[in-house]
Design a protein around this motif. Structure first.
Motif, PDB file in Angstrom:
ATOM      1  N   ASN A   1     -29.695 -30.013  32.908  1.00  0.00           N
ATOM      2  CA  ASN A   1     -29.339 -29.228  34.086  1.00  0.00           C
ATOM      3  C   ASN A   1     -28.123 -28.342  33.810  1.00  0.00           C
ATOM      4  N   VAL A   2     -28.317 -27.044  33.930  1.00  0.00           N
ATOM      5  CA  VAL A   2     -27.238 -26.060  33.766  1.00  0.00           C
ATOM      6  C   VAL A   2     -26.886 -25.534  35.150  1.00  0.00           C
ATOM      7  N   PRO A   3     -25.612 -25.499  35.508  1.00  0.00           N
ATOM      8  CA  PRO A   3     -25.227 -25.026  36.854  1.00  0.00           C
ATOM      9  C   PRO A   3     -25.726 -23.618  37.136  1.00  0.00           C
TER      10      PRO A   3
ATOM     11  N   MET B   1     -24.681 -20.008  35.372  1.00  0.00           N
ATOM     12  CA  MET B   1     -24.227 -20.108  33.986  1.00  0.00           C
ATOM     13  C   MET B   1     -25.285 -19.640  33.008  1.00  0.00           C
TER      14      MET B   1
ATOM     15  N   PRO C   1     -16.533 -24.889  28.920  1.00  0.00           N
ATOM     16  CA  PRO C   1     -15.923 -24.858  30.252  1.00  0.00           C
ATOM     17  C   PRO C   1     -16.367 -26.058  31.078  1.00  0.00           C
ATOM     18  N   SER C   2     -15.577 -26.357  32.085  1.00  0.00           N
ATOM     19  CA  SER C   2     -15.847 -27.544  32.905  1.00  0.00           C
ATOM     20  C   SER C   2     -17.209 -27.516  33.592  1.00  0.00           C
ATOM     21  N   PRO C   3     -17.751 -26.342  34.025  1.00  0.00           N
ATOM     22  CA  PRO C   3     -19.078 -26.387  34.658  1.00  0.00           C
ATOM     23  C   PRO C   3     -20.183 -26.906  33.742  1.00  0.00           C
ATOM     24  N   LEU C   4     -19.964 -26.878  32.427  1.00  0.00           N
ATOM     25  CA  LEU C   4     -20.999 -27.333  31.492  1.00  0.00           C
ATOM     26  C   LEU C   4     -20.732 -28.741  30.980  1.00  0.00           C
ATOM     27  N   TYR C   5     -19.712 -29.405  31.534  1.00  0.00           N
ATOM     28  CA  TYR C   5     -19.395 -30.754  31.054  1.00  0.00           C
ATOM     29  C   TYR C   5     -20.589 -31.702  31.197  1.00  0.00           C
TER      30      TYR C   5
ATOM     31  N   HIS D   1     -20.936 -17.890  27.466  1.00  0.00           N
ATOM     32  CA  HIS D   1     -19.741 -18.255  28.208  1.00  0.00           C
ATOM     33  C   HIS D   1     -18.675 -18.955  27.377  1.00  0.00           C
TER      34      HIS D   1
ATOM     35  N   ALA E   1     -26.390 -20.451  27.986  1.00  0.00           N
ATOM     36  CA  ALA E   1     -25.122 -20.579  28.704  1.00  0.00           C
ATOM     37  C   ALA E   1     -23.950 -20.755  27.743  1.00  0.00           C
TER      38      ALA E   1
END
Length: 378
Positions: free
Chosen positions: A368-370, A373, A333-337, A325, A321
């Motif tokens: 845990n990866v969203p 991603m 990016p914020s989804p990977l915070y 990305h 990811a």
């Protein structure tokens, strides 16, 4: 065969070739178009201006016929009268000359626009060569010009004969008219006949203009070798450009690799991807990717991280990811915070263990990866 093909002028002229030819004064020209515009302008001007011009010239002629005793014995008075007559004639024909000047400029700029260059004035001694002169006499262009001259003379003569024949009755009737009326009537017939005869140039110009444009484009055609050479001159040699790009990539790779020892952690796939993360609490809003690579470059990042003592975490989904990305030197990016925060928490615990001892922290095994991603397993 390939060499012969490269030497044949089969390629359309480039914009640079056209600009260079224009700088030398080599542009598409049609003498027939210029002649047509000038003749039609002259015919139209005579048709519209002839009544007033004729009245003005008749008045001047009457003034010339008047001869006083004072003019005969006083040269100053005579010259003053001549000066006034000359000014009157010039003023009468001035609009006609202005219109013809505009027609000449319009005919010259109709195909190629405004062009001012001194290149055409430079001496060209090749024109003095008898061989070159003979070759030009029997060239394709000379034959085309001869054919146009024959066609033009035939058309103009035919139309002129028809116009005179059409006005023959009116011409013979002039003998029964008074002199002033006959002069005006004759001027109108001459103007109409001239305008009709000049109109034949429309057909000639309609054929000549496309030919001149085609001939100009043909003369400027380039060989494939000339295209390649021009590309090298304008954009640079492809081999040199390739070498420059390779050196630039190597320099960028060295700069990237120099940041790996300063990274906080390297996340690996374990064999396909490697991404180095760095976070400075007071300078960065979020962890930043300072190095990334796949396959051989990923192995180099791992080896350098091991040599420098940088923690390495095996988290395949997060590594993929981050690689796909996040660009180099960009924040995550914020989804990977959340996933990266879990990794950084482990890094901080590991540093505390190295400084203070105690129980070593366990590396996170299920980061845990969203959804969406992770591009998938490679």
């Amino acid at each position: 065969m390939a060499e012969e093909s490269d030497l044949e002028r089969t390629e359309q002229a480039s914009q640079r070739r056209i600009e260079q030819a224009r700088e030398k004064g080599q542009v598409a020209r049609s003498r027939e178009l210029s002649t047509m515009i000038m003749l039609l302008a002259a015919g139209g001007a005579l048709e519209e201006l002839s009544p007033g011009l004729l009245d003005h010239l008749i008045s001047l002629m009457r003034a010339c016929m008047g001869f006083t005793r004072n003019m005969a014995f006083d040269p100053v008075s005579l010259m003053s009268e001549f000066h006034a007559l000359f000014n009157g004639i010039a003023l009468a024909i001035f609009p006609f000359f202005i219109l013809m000047l505009i027609a000449i400029l319009a005919g010259s700029m109709a195909l190629s626009g405004w062009l001012f260059t001194f290149e055409s004035l430079k001496p060209d001694f090749s024109r003095l060569s008898p061989i070159e002169g003979i070759s030009r006499m029997f060239s394709k262009n000379s034959l085309v010009e001869l054919f146009k001259a024959v066609v033009k003379a035939t058309l103009i003569t035919g139309v002129a004969v028809w116009a005179i024949w059409h006005e023959s009755g009116a011409l013979f009737s002039l003998i029964f008219e008074s002199a002033p009326v006959a002069i005006i009537h004759c001027g109108q017939m001459l103007g109409w006949s001239f305008l009709v005869t000049a109109s034949t140039m429309i057909f000639i110009a309609a054929v000549d203009v496309p030919f001149q444009l085609w001939d100009y484009a043909s003369k400027l055609k380039m060989t494939k070798e000339e295209i390649r050479q021009e590309s090298k001159e304008t954009e640079g040699d492809p081999q040199v450009k390739t070498r420059i790009r390779r050196l630039q990539r190597e320099m960028a790779r060295r700069r990237m690799m120099s940041k790996v020892p300063k990274a906080d952690v390297v996340v690996i796939n374990p064999t396909h991807y490697a991404v180095a993360l760095q976070y400075e609490e007071n300078l960065m809003r979020a962890p930043r990717v300072v190095a990334r690579g796949r396959l051989f470059l990923a192995q180099q990042i791992r080896d350098l991280a091991e040599l420098s003592g940088v923690p390495i975490l095996e988290a395949p989904e997060l590594a993929r990811a981050l690689y796909h990305h996040v660009e180099l030197d960009a924040e995550i990016p914020s989804p990977l915070y959340a996933a990266v925060a879990e990794v950084m928490a482990w890094v901080f615990q590991l540093r505390h263990y190295q400084d203070s001892g105690g129980q070593p922290p366990m590396p996170p095994t299920d980061v845990n990866v969203p959804l969406g991603m992770d591009p998938g397993i490679v």
